[in-house]
Design a protein around this motif. Sequence first.
Motif, PDB file in Angstrom:
ATOM      1  N   GLU A  30       0.883  -1.448  -0.405  1.00 27.17           N
ATOM      2  CA  GLU A  30       0.290   0.040   0.162  1.00 27.17           C
ATOM      3  C   GLU A  30       0.760   1.417   0.246  1.00 27.17           C
ATOM      4  OE1 GLU A  30      -2.937   0.026   3.134  1.00 27.17           O
ATOM      5  OE2 GLU A  30      -3.881  -1.888   2.550  1.00 27.17           O
ATOM      6  N   ASP A  31       1.825   1.310   1.082  1.00 26.32           N
ATOM      7  CA  ASP A  31       3.106   2.294   0.696  1.00 26.32           C
ATOM      8  C   ASP A  31       3.435   2.877  -0.126  1.00 26.32           C
ATOM      9  OD1 ASP A  31       1.628   2.808   3.630  1.00 26.32           O
ATOM     10  OD2 ASP A  31       3.900   2.352   4.428  1.00 26.32           O
ATOM     11  N   LEU A  32       3.923   1.549  -0.953  1.00 25.54           N
ATOM     12  CA  LEU A  32       4.894   1.445  -2.160  1.00 25.54           C
ATOM     13  C   LEU A  32       3.292   2.097  -3.351  1.00 25.54           C
ATOM     14  CD1 LEU A  32       6.698  -1.764  -2.012  1.00 25.54           C
ATOM     15  CD2 LEU A  32       7.460   0.767  -2.349  1.00 25.54           C
ATOM     16  N   LYS A  33       2.869   1.646  -3.382  1.00 23.23           N
ATOM     17  CA  LYS A  33       1.768   2.201  -4.130  1.00 23.23           C
ATOM     18  C   LYS A  33       1.111   3.427  -4.280  1.00 23.23           C
ATOM     19  CE  LYS A  33      -0.121  -2.313  -5.739  1.00 23.23           C
ATOM     20  NZ  LYS A  33      -1.830  -3.129  -5.970  1.00 23.23           N
ATOM     21  N   SER A  34       1.447   4.383  -3.189  1.00 21.83           N
ATOM     22  CA  SER A  34       1.170   5.724  -2.450  1.00 21.83           C
ATOM     23  C   SER A  34       1.620   6.622  -3.687  1.00 21.83           C
ATOM     24  CB  SER A  34       1.059   5.917  -1.498  1.00 21.83           C
ATOM     25  OG  SER A  34       2.453   5.665  -0.875  1.00 21.83           O
ATOM     26  N   THR A  35       3.196   5.799  -4.078  1.00 17.76           N
ATOM     27  CA  THR A  35       4.163   7.126  -4.233  1.00 17.76           C
ATOM     28  C   THR A  35       4.040   6.309  -6.051  1.00 17.76           C
ATOM     29  OG1 THR A  35       5.740   5.212  -4.137  1.00 17.76           O
ATOM     30  CG2 THR A  35       5.185   7.373  -2.588  1.00 17.76           C
ATOM     31  N   LEU A  36       3.262   5.990  -6.617  1.00 16.43           N
ATOM     32  CA  LEU A  36       2.672   5.028  -7.889  1.00 16.43           C
ATOM     33  C   LEU A  36       3.128   6.200  -8.430  1.00 16.43           C
ATOM     34  CD1 LEU A  36       1.322   2.144  -9.455  1.00 16.43           C
ATOM     35  CD2 LEU A  36       1.390   4.378 -11.282  1.00 16.43           C
ATOM     36  N   ASP A  37       2.630   7.348  -8.441  1.00 20.40           N
ATOM     37  CA  ASP A  37       2.226   8.232  -9.475  1.00 20.40           C
ATOM     38  C   ASP A  37       3.559   9.067 -10.360  1.00 20.40           C
ATOM     39  OD1 ASP A  37      -0.303   7.824 -10.120  1.00 20.40           O
ATOM     40  OD2 ASP A  37      -0.616   9.472  -8.762  1.00 20.40           O
ATOM     41  N   GLN A  38       4.602   9.137  -9.157  1.00 19.33           N
ATOM     42  CA  GLN A  38       6.399  10.125  -8.936  1.00 19.33           C
ATOM     43  C   GLN A  38       7.414   9.047  -9.350  1.00 19.33           C
ATOM     44  OE1 GLN A  38       3.897  10.041  -6.336  1.00 19.33           O
ATOM     45  NE2 GLN A  38       5.728   9.953  -4.607  1.00 19.33           N
ATOM     46  N   ASN A  39       6.654   7.580  -8.951  1.00 15.74           N
ATOM     47  CA  ASN A  39       7.592   6.299 -10.369  1.00 15.74           C
ATOM     48  C   ASN A  39       7.588   6.229 -11.190  1.00 15.74           C
ATOM     49  OD1 ASN A  39       9.448   6.322  -7.821  1.00 15.74           O
ATOM     50  ND2 ASN A  39       8.260   6.300  -6.864  1.00 15.74           N
ATOM     51  N   GLN A  40       6.797   6.249 -11.879  1.00 12.59           N
ATOM     52  CA  GLN A  40       5.656   5.617 -13.027  1.00 12.59           C
ATOM     53  C   GLN A  40       7.669   4.927 -14.071  1.00 12.59           C
ATOM     54  OE1 GLN A  40       2.555   6.457 -15.043  1.00 12.59           O
ATOM     55  NE2 GLN A  40       1.575   6.854 -13.244  1.00 12.59           N
ATOM     56  N   ASN A  41       8.392   5.723 -14.215  1.00 13.08           N
ATOM     57  CA  ASN A  41       9.080   5.210 -14.512  1.00 13.08           C
ATOM     58  C   ASN A  41      10.552   5.520 -13.725  1.00 13.08           C
ATOM     59  OD1 ASN A  41       7.966   5.763 -17.608  1.00 13.08           O
ATOM     60  ND2 ASN A  41       8.052   8.028 -16.634  1.00 13.08           N
ATOM     61  N   ASN A  42      10.398   4.590 -13.219  1.00 15.53           N
ATOM     62  CA  ASN A  42      11.991   4.284 -12.266  1.00 15.53           C
ATOM     63  C   ASN A  42      11.843   2.470 -11.682  1.00 15.53           C
ATOM     64  OD1 ASN A  42      13.269   3.906  -9.925  1.00 15.53           O
ATOM     65  ND2 ASN A  42      12.270   4.716  -8.413  1.00 15.53           N
ATOM     66  N   PRO A  43      12.627   2.449 -12.053  1.00 15.66           N
ATOM     67  CA  PRO A  43      12.849   0.518 -12.262  1.00 15.66           C
ATOM     68  C   PRO A  43      12.982   0.415 -11.615  1.00 15.66           C
ATOM     69  CG  PRO A  43      14.642   1.605 -13.558  1.00 15.66           C
ATOM     70  CD  PRO A  43      13.886   2.998 -13.466  1.00 15.66           C
ATOM     71  N   GLU A  44      13.770   0.419 -10.630  1.00 15.36           N
ATOM     72  CA  GLU A  44      13.869   0.082  -8.901  1.00 15.36           C
ATOM     73  C   GLU A  44      12.392   0.057  -8.131  1.00 15.36           C
ATOM     74  OE1 GLU A  44      17.084   2.259  -7.121  1.00 15.36           O
ATOM     75  OE2 GLU A  44      18.874   2.573  -9.056  1.00 15.36           O
ATOM     76  N   TYR A  45      11.434   0.984  -8.869  1.00 20.24           N
ATOM     77  CA  TYR A  45      10.935   1.541  -7.723  1.00 20.24           C
ATOM     78  C   TYR A  45       9.498  -0.025  -8.244  1.00 20.24           C
ATOM     79  CZ  TYR A  45       5.348   2.234  -6.801  1.00 20.24           C
ATOM     80  OH  TYR A  45       4.498   1.828  -6.564  1.00 20.24           O
ATOM     81  N   TRP A  46      10.035  -0.469  -9.781  1.00 21.98           N
ATOM     82  CA  TRP A  46       9.117  -1.523  -9.711  1.00 21.98           C
ATOM     83  C   TRP A  46       9.719  -2.728  -9.781  1.00 21.98           C
ATOM     84  CZ3 TRP A  46       4.632   0.034 -10.865  1.00 21.98           C
ATOM     85  CH2 TRP A  46       3.360   1.371 -11.817  1.00 21.98           C
ATOM     86  N   ASN A  47      11.014  -2.959  -9.558  1.00 22.89           N
ATOM     87  CA  ASN A  47      12.164  -4.688  -8.741  1.00 22.89           C
ATOM     88  C   ASN A  47      11.658  -4.370  -7.347  1.00 22.89           C
ATOM     89  OD1 ASN A  47      13.601  -6.144  -9.006  1.00 22.89           O
ATOM     90  ND2 ASN A  47      15.491  -4.895  -7.639  1.00 22.89           N
ATOM     91  N   GLN A  48      11.361  -2.693  -6.981  1.00 22.98           N
ATOM     92  CA  GLN A  48      11.359  -3.510  -5.339  1.00 22.98           C
ATOM     93  C   GLN A  48       9.635  -3.942  -4.532  1.00 22.98           C
ATOM     94  OE1 GLN A  48      13.205  -2.507  -2.203  1.00 22.98           O
ATOM     95  NE2 GLN A  48      14.722  -1.885  -3.669  1.00 22.98           N
ATOM     96  N   LEU A  49       8.501  -3.127  -5.691  1.00 26.19           N
ATOM     97  CA  LEU A  49       7.065  -3.594  -5.583  1.00 26.19           C
ATOM     98  C   LEU A  49       6.809  -4.869  -6.434  1.00 26.19           C
ATOM     99  CD1 LEU A  49       4.553  -2.763  -4.884  1.00 26.19           C
ATOM    100  CD2 LEU A  49       3.916  -1.999  -7.816  1.00 26.19           C
ATOM    101  N   ALA A  50       8.034  -5.517  -7.192  1.00 30.16           N
ATOM    102  CA  ALA A  50       8.053  -6.913  -7.482  1.00 30.16           C
ATOM    103  C   ALA A  50       8.077  -8.111  -6.291  1.00 30.16           C
ATOM    104  CB  ALA A  50       8.841  -7.107  -8.559  1.00 30.16           C
ATOM    105  N   THR A  51       9.079  -7.264  -5.862  1.00 29.15           N
ATOM    106  CA  THR A  51       9.875  -7.931  -4.479  1.00 29.15           C
ATOM    107  C   THR A  51       9.231  -8.145  -3.396  1.00 29.15           C
ATOM    108  OG1 THR A  51      12.497  -7.518  -5.740  1.00 29.15           O
ATOM    109  CG2 THR A  51      11.953  -8.002  -3.465  1.00 29.15           C
ATOM    110  N   CYS A  52       8.463  -7.392  -3.441  1.00 20.69           N
ATOM    111  CA  CYS A  52       7.133  -8.094  -1.901  1.00 20.69           C
ATOM    112  C   CYS A  52       6.501  -8.563  -2.405  1.00 20.69           C
ATOM    113  CB  CYS A  52       6.710  -5.853  -1.535  1.00 20.69           C
ATOM    114  SG  CYS A  52       6.306  -6.408   0.107  1.00 20.69           S
ATOM    115  N   TYR A  53       6.068  -8.926  -3.660  1.00 20.21           N
ATOM    116  CA  TYR A  53       4.859  -9.544  -3.763  1.00 20.21           C
ATOM    117  C   TYR A  53       5.744 -11.209  -3.993  1.00 20.21           C
ATOM    118  CZ  TYR A  53       1.121  -6.461  -5.234  1.00 20.21           C
ATOM    119  OH  TYR A  53      -0.056  -5.444  -4.777  1.00 20.21           O
ATOM    120  N   LEU A  54       6.405 -11.107  -4.796  1.00 18.67           N
ATOM    121  CA  LEU A  54       7.154 -12.004  -4.895  1.00 18.67           C
ATOM    122  C   LEU A  54       7.696 -13.143  -3.412  1.00 18.67           C
ATOM    123  CD1 LEU A  54       8.654 -14.918  -6.964  1.00 18.67           C
ATOM    124  CD2 LEU A  54      10.774 -12.826  -6.435  1.00 18.67           C
TER     125      LEU A  54
END
Length: 232
Positions: A30-54
């Motif tokens: 939830e906290d990660l997704k709250s910053t989605l708008d400013q991180n849409q082009n940030n691959p490190e952000y997607w890696n962190q979010l994906a890792t949490c789901y993994l």
Amino acid sequence: RYSSSNLEGVDKSKKNIAMCHKGNYNKATEDLKSTLDQNQNNPEYWNQLATCYLLNNKLSQAKFYFDLGLKTSKKDKKIKTLIYNNIGVYFRKLNMYREALDSFSTANKYSSKFITPKYNMVQIYLKFGLYEKAKPILKKLLRKESRDIDFLNSLAHLNLMTGKYKEAKALYSRIPAKYITRDDISTNYSMTLYMLGEYKKALLIVKASRMEQNYYEVSQNNLISKIEKVLK
């Protein structure tokens, strides 16, 4: 490397990832997704979010976000290395070992300086008895990190499985005593000593196992029975 789950690019000091490791997945995502708008082009952000789901074993979501990470990584070889390694972990969780190996290999091609993809490749080679593929990689890893417990244990296990018991024992002797009780290490070290005829020491080591992992329980009990039978 991040050794507990063989992931890359995961900074546990970051609040959200720390929460994921503590099992507080919903709050972290939830906290990660709250910053989605400013991180849409940030691959490190997607890696962190994906890792949490993994880590939460929500694998389809993890793969979706890893793929977004790749799409936004452009020519950044470092982040591509991290994400491809973690995709390899995703495939390994699905027992898709060929795909996992391909992903780890791709990660290594983008940047050969990272240790984790190499180590993950080794674990697959060992699992399928491909010792000649694993051995040169492990030797290179140990030249870089001569005291690394997992590298020492892996090469010792390889020597055990190929009948080089003295070489295996020499490697296990380099592992500090506080790690010898780890289930995988104690089981294989004890078996090495058993094969060398050092039955009393083998029994002491296997009985000192933490016995925390059910995967090793049968092997440990069988080994204890075999050693006690010899010592009677």
